[in-house]
Motif scaffolding. Structure first.
Motif, PDB file in Angstrom:
ATOM      1  N   SER A 189       0.849  -1.185   0.000  1.00 27.98           N
ATOM      2  CA  SER A 189       0.000   0.000   0.000  1.00 27.98           C
ATOM      3  C   SER A 189       0.885   1.235   0.000  1.00 27.98           C
ATOM      4  O   SER A 189       2.107   1.155   0.153  1.00 27.98           O
ATOM      5  N   SER A 190       0.252   2.399  -0.158  1.00 24.00           N
ATOM      6  CA  SER A 190       1.012   3.647  -0.185  1.00 24.00           C
ATOM      7  C   SER A 190       1.678   3.952   1.153  1.00 24.00           C
ATOM      8  O   SER A 190       2.622   4.741   1.219  1.00 24.00           O
ATOM      9  N   SER A 191       1.204   3.328   2.210  1.00 18.71           N
ATOM     10  CA  SER A 191       1.769   3.576   3.542  1.00 18.71           C
ATOM     11  C   SER A 191       2.773   2.506   3.975  1.00 18.71           C
ATOM     12  O   SER A 191       3.275   2.542   5.101  1.00 18.71           O
ATOM     13  N   SER A 192       3.074   1.559   3.102  1.00 21.17           N
ATOM     14  CA  SER A 192       3.990   0.468   3.456  1.00 21.17           C
ATOM     15  C   SER A 192       5.393   1.000   3.741  1.00 21.17           C
ATOM     16  O   SER A 192       5.861   1.931   3.088  1.00 21.17           O
ATOM     17  N   LYS A 193       6.039   0.399   4.713  1.00 25.70           N
ATOM     18  CA  LYS A 193       7.419   0.751   5.045  1.00 25.70           C
ATOM     19  C   LYS A 193       8.245  -0.519   5.146  1.00 25.70           C
ATOM     20  O   LYS A 193       7.744  -1.575   5.526  1.00 25.70           O
ATOM     21  N   HIS A 194       9.504  -0.410   4.775  1.00 23.15           N
ATOM     22  CA  HIS A 194      10.386  -1.571   4.817  1.00 23.15           C
ATOM     23  C   HIS A 194      10.912  -1.792   6.231  1.00 23.15           C
ATOM     24  O   HIS A 194      11.392  -0.869   6.881  1.00 23.15           O
ATOM     25  N   THR A 195      10.793  -3.023   6.707  1.00 22.57           N
ATOM     26  CA  THR A 195      11.379  -3.425   7.979  1.00 22.57           C
ATOM     27  C   THR A 195      12.438  -4.463   7.696  1.00 22.57           C
ATOM     28  O   THR A 195      12.135  -5.570   7.243  1.00 22.57           O
ATOM     29  N   SER A 196      13.683  -4.114   7.926  1.00 18.56           N
ATOM     30  CA  SER A 196      14.783  -5.033   7.607  1.00 18.56           C
ATOM     31  C   SER A 196      14.864  -6.171   8.613  1.00 18.56           C
ATOM     32  O   SER A 196      14.679  -5.985   9.812  1.00 18.56           O
ATOM     33  N   ASP A 197      15.110  -7.369   8.098  1.00 21.19           N
ATOM     34  CA  ASP A 197      15.293  -8.541   8.948  1.00 21.19           C
ATOM     35  C   ASP A 197      16.262  -9.476   8.229  1.00 21.19           C
ATOM     36  O   ASP A 197      15.896 -10.157   7.283  1.00 21.19           O
ATOM     37  N   MET A 198      17.501  -9.491   8.667  1.00 25.11           N
ATOM     38  CA  MET A 198      18.555 -10.286   8.026  1.00 25.11           C
ATOM     39  C   MET A 198      18.911 -11.532   8.834  1.00 25.11           C
ATOM     40  O   MET A 198      19.968 -12.123   8.643  1.00 25.11           O
ATOM     41  N   ASP A 199      18.018 -11.943   9.737  1.00 19.18           N
ATOM     42  CA  ASP A 199      18.284 -13.092  10.597  1.00 19.18           C
ATOM     43  C   ASP A 199      18.030 -14.386   9.824  1.00 19.18           C
ATOM     44  O   ASP A 199      16.893 -14.844   9.702  1.00 19.18           O
ATOM     45  N   VAL A 200      19.093 -15.002   9.314  1.00 19.76           N
ATOM     46  CA  VAL A 200      18.940 -16.218   8.501  1.00 19.76           C
ATOM     47  C   VAL A 200      18.392 -17.377   9.323  1.00 19.76           C
ATOM     48  O   VAL A 200      17.856 -18.345   8.766  1.00 19.76           O
ATOM     49  N   GLY A 201      18.485 -17.288  10.627  1.00 25.09           N
ATOM     50  CA  GLY A 201      17.955 -18.344  11.474  1.00 25.09           C
ATOM     51  C   GLY A 201      16.452 -18.468  11.399  1.00 25.09           C
ATOM     52  O   GLY A 201      15.883 -19.491  11.810  1.00 25.09           O
ATOM     53  N   LYS A 202      15.788 -17.450  10.887  1.00 25.06           N
ATOM     54  CA  LYS A 202      14.332 -17.471  10.775  1.00 25.06           C
ATOM     55  C   LYS A 202      13.852 -18.154   9.499  1.00 25.06           C
ATOM     56  O   LYS A 202      12.664 -18.424   9.353  1.00 25.06           O
ATOM     57  N   ILE A 203      14.762 -18.397   8.569  1.00 21.48           N
ATOM     58  CA  ILE A 203      14.371 -19.045   7.321  1.00 21.48           C
ATOM     59  C   ILE A 203      14.129 -20.528   7.581  1.00 21.48           C
ATOM     60  O   ILE A 203      14.953 -21.216   8.190  1.00 21.48           O
ATOM     61  N   LYS A 204      13.000 -21.018   7.130  1.00 24.62           N
ATOM     62  CA  LYS A 204      12.619 -22.412   7.358  1.00 24.62           C
ATOM     63  C   LYS A 204      12.998 -23.270   6.153  1.00 24.62           C
ATOM     64  O   LYS A 204      12.493 -23.072   5.052  1.00 24.62           O
ATOM     65  N   GLY A 205      13.891 -24.215   6.388  1.00 27.18           N
ATOM     66  CA  GLY A 205      14.295 -25.120   5.326  1.00 27.18           C
ATOM     67  C   GLY A 205      15.189 -24.449   4.308  1.00 27.18           C
ATOM     68  O   GLY A 205      15.692 -23.336   4.497  1.00 27.18           O
ATOM     69  N   ASN A 206      15.389 -25.148   3.196  1.00 28.60           N
ATOM     70  CA  ASN A 206      16.221 -24.631   2.123  1.00 28.60           C
ATOM     71  C   ASN A 206      15.732 -25.245   0.822  1.00 28.60           C
ATOM     72  O   ASN A 206      14.831 -26.093   0.821  1.00 28.60           O
ATOM     73  N   ILE A 207      16.328 -24.852  -0.277  1.00 25.56           N
ATOM     74  CA  ILE A 207      15.991 -25.500  -1.537  1.00 25.56           C
ATOM     75  C   ILE A 207      16.401 -26.963  -1.440  1.00 25.56           C
ATOM     76  O   ILE A 207      17.501 -27.283  -0.989  1.00 25.56           O
ATOM     77  N   ALA A 208      15.510 -27.862  -1.811  1.00 26.11           N
ATOM     78  CA  ALA A 208      15.754 -29.298  -1.675  1.00 26.11           C
ATOM     79  C   ALA A 208      17.044 -29.709  -2.383  1.00 26.11           C
ATOM     80  O   ALA A 208      17.418 -29.146  -3.410  1.00 26.11           O
ATOM     81  N   GLU A 209      17.737 -30.689  -1.800  1.00 27.42           N
ATOM     82  CA  GLU A 209      19.042 -31.091  -2.319  1.00 27.42           C
ATOM     83  C   GLU A 209      18.976 -31.650  -3.733  1.00 27.42           C
ATOM     84  O   GLU A 209      19.966 -31.597  -4.471  1.00 27.42           O
ATOM     85  N   ASP A 210      17.825 -32.202  -4.132  1.00 27.53           N
ATOM     86  CA  ASP A 210      17.739 -32.816  -5.460  1.00 27.53           C
ATOM     87  C   ASP A 210      17.337 -31.821  -6.548  1.00 27.53           C
ATOM     88  O   ASP A 210      17.233 -32.188  -7.712  1.00 27.53           O
ATOM     89  N   VAL A 211      17.116 -30.564  -6.166  1.00 25.98           N
ATOM     90  CA  VAL A 211      16.754 -29.560  -7.175  1.00 25.98           C
ATOM     91  C   VAL A 211      18.007 -29.159  -7.955  1.00 25.98           C
ATOM     92  O   VAL A 211      18.990 -28.713  -7.360  1.00 25.98           O
ATOM     93  N   PRO A 212      18.000 -29.307  -9.285  1.00 24.71           N
ATOM     94  CA  PRO A 212      19.178 -28.958 -10.092  1.00 24.71           C
ATOM     95  C   PRO A 212      19.273 -27.446 -10.273  1.00 24.71           C
ATOM     96  O   PRO A 212      18.692 -26.862 -11.188  1.00 24.71           O
ATOM     97  N   CYS A 213      19.994 -26.797  -9.372  1.00 27.38           N
ATOM     98  CA  CYS A 213      20.055 -25.347  -9.452  1.00 27.38           C
ATOM     99  C   CYS A 213      21.416 -24.848  -9.019  1.00 27.38           C
ATOM    100  O   CYS A 213      22.214 -25.562  -8.400  1.00 27.38           O
ATOM    101  N   THR A 214      21.693 -23.609  -9.359  1.00 23.98           N
ATOM    102  CA  THR A 214      22.892 -22.922  -8.898  1.00 23.98           C
ATOM    103  C   THR A 214      22.450 -21.634  -8.246  1.00 23.98           C
ATOM    104  O   THR A 214      21.516 -20.953  -8.707  1.00 23.98           O
ATOM    105  N   LEU A 215      23.097 -21.254  -7.135  1.00 25.23           N
ATOM    106  CA  LEU A 215      22.745 -20.029  -6.422  1.00 25.23           C
ATOM    107  C   LEU A 215      23.253 -18.825  -7.186  1.00 25.23           C
ATOM    108  O   LEU A 215      24.290 -18.871  -7.832  1.00 25.23           O
ATOM    109  N   ARG A 216      22.492 -17.743  -7.056  1.00 27.50           N
ATOM    110  CA  ARG A 216      22.865 -16.489  -7.707  1.00 27.50           C
ATOM    111  C   ARG A 216      23.520 -15.564  -6.700  1.00 27.50           C
ATOM    112  O   ARG A 216      23.142 -15.567  -5.544  1.00 27.50           O
TER     113      ARG A 216
END
Length: 216
Positions: A189-216
């Motif tokens: 919305s027009s009133s939205s504000k960014h709240t930074s959160d760089m805590d990687v511990g909050k990320i749940k799981g990861n890209i599955a190991e069998d996914v054929p991908c490369t990180l950017r």
């Protein structure tokens, strides 16, 4: 923030790029070719990223990308195993490009343009009334005009946003177009504000190991 991976999706490639784009829209993802935003698509490797960039924390955006890529990969495996393609008629094919493009001139006070990308956000927000209010403006920084900003949507039929800012002033001078368009694209919305959160511990799981991908 934009988080992305290059991932192989042969199943989705067989189903079709239009279907993949629609599915990514549902998952709030953005698919690109591996040569960049406008570089086109080759093979079955895609650059998949979070669609939204503004109004969400870094953790939320990375999580959206991870969950979405895992979903696409599961569906890709199903297609490769013979699962039927998703319902929905394919979108109309874009007209082939001649490979030559002449940049739009900085015109002002021209007639209301015919926007080829009829389903683009530019077509939604550049109405006749808005055009009449903004068509005579040239930005102070570079003399950029509204017709230049929406040139890609006017000349091509495959644009989603269909608008580019030529300089910083574009966002201010053409705010009646840019403001609602940006808000809709990013789901804020027009009133939205960014709240930074760089805590990687909050990320749940990861890209599955069998996914054929490369990180950017």
């Amino acid at each position: 923030m934009r988080a992305s991976v290059h991932v192989d999706l042969p199943g989705w490639t067989k189903v079709g790029l239009d279907a993949l784009q629609r599915r990514c829209e549902e998952l709030h993802l953005q698919p690109r070719g591996t040569r960049g935003e406008s570089g086109g698509q080759t093979g079955h490797t895609y650059d998949i990223s979070n669609k939204h960039r503004l109004g969400y924390s870094e953790v939320e955006l990375v999580q959206k990308m991870i969950d979405g890529v895992n979903t696409l990969w599961k569906e890709d495996q199903a297609f490769m195993s013979g699962a039927p393609a998703p319902a929905g008629a394919p979108a109309a094919a874009s007209k082939p490009s001649s490979g030559k493009y002449k940049a739009m001139e900085a015109q002002t006070n021209g007639p209301f343009p015919t926007i080829q990308s009829k389903h683009s956000l530019a077509a939604k927000y550049v109405t006749k009334d808005v055009w009449e209010k903004l068509k005579g403006i040239k930005t102070k920084t570079s003399g950029f005009t509204l017709i230049q900003a929406i040139a890609c949507a006017v000349e091509f039929d495959n644009q989603h946003c269909g608008i580019y800012a030529g300089d910083w002033d574009s966002y201010k001078d053409f705010a009646p177009v840019f403001d609602p368009l940006i808000q809709e694209y990013h789901g804020i919305s027009s009133s939205s504000k960014h709240t930074s959160d760089m805590d990687v511990g909050k990320i749940k799981g990861n890209i599955a190991e069998d996914v054929p991908c490369t990180l950017r």
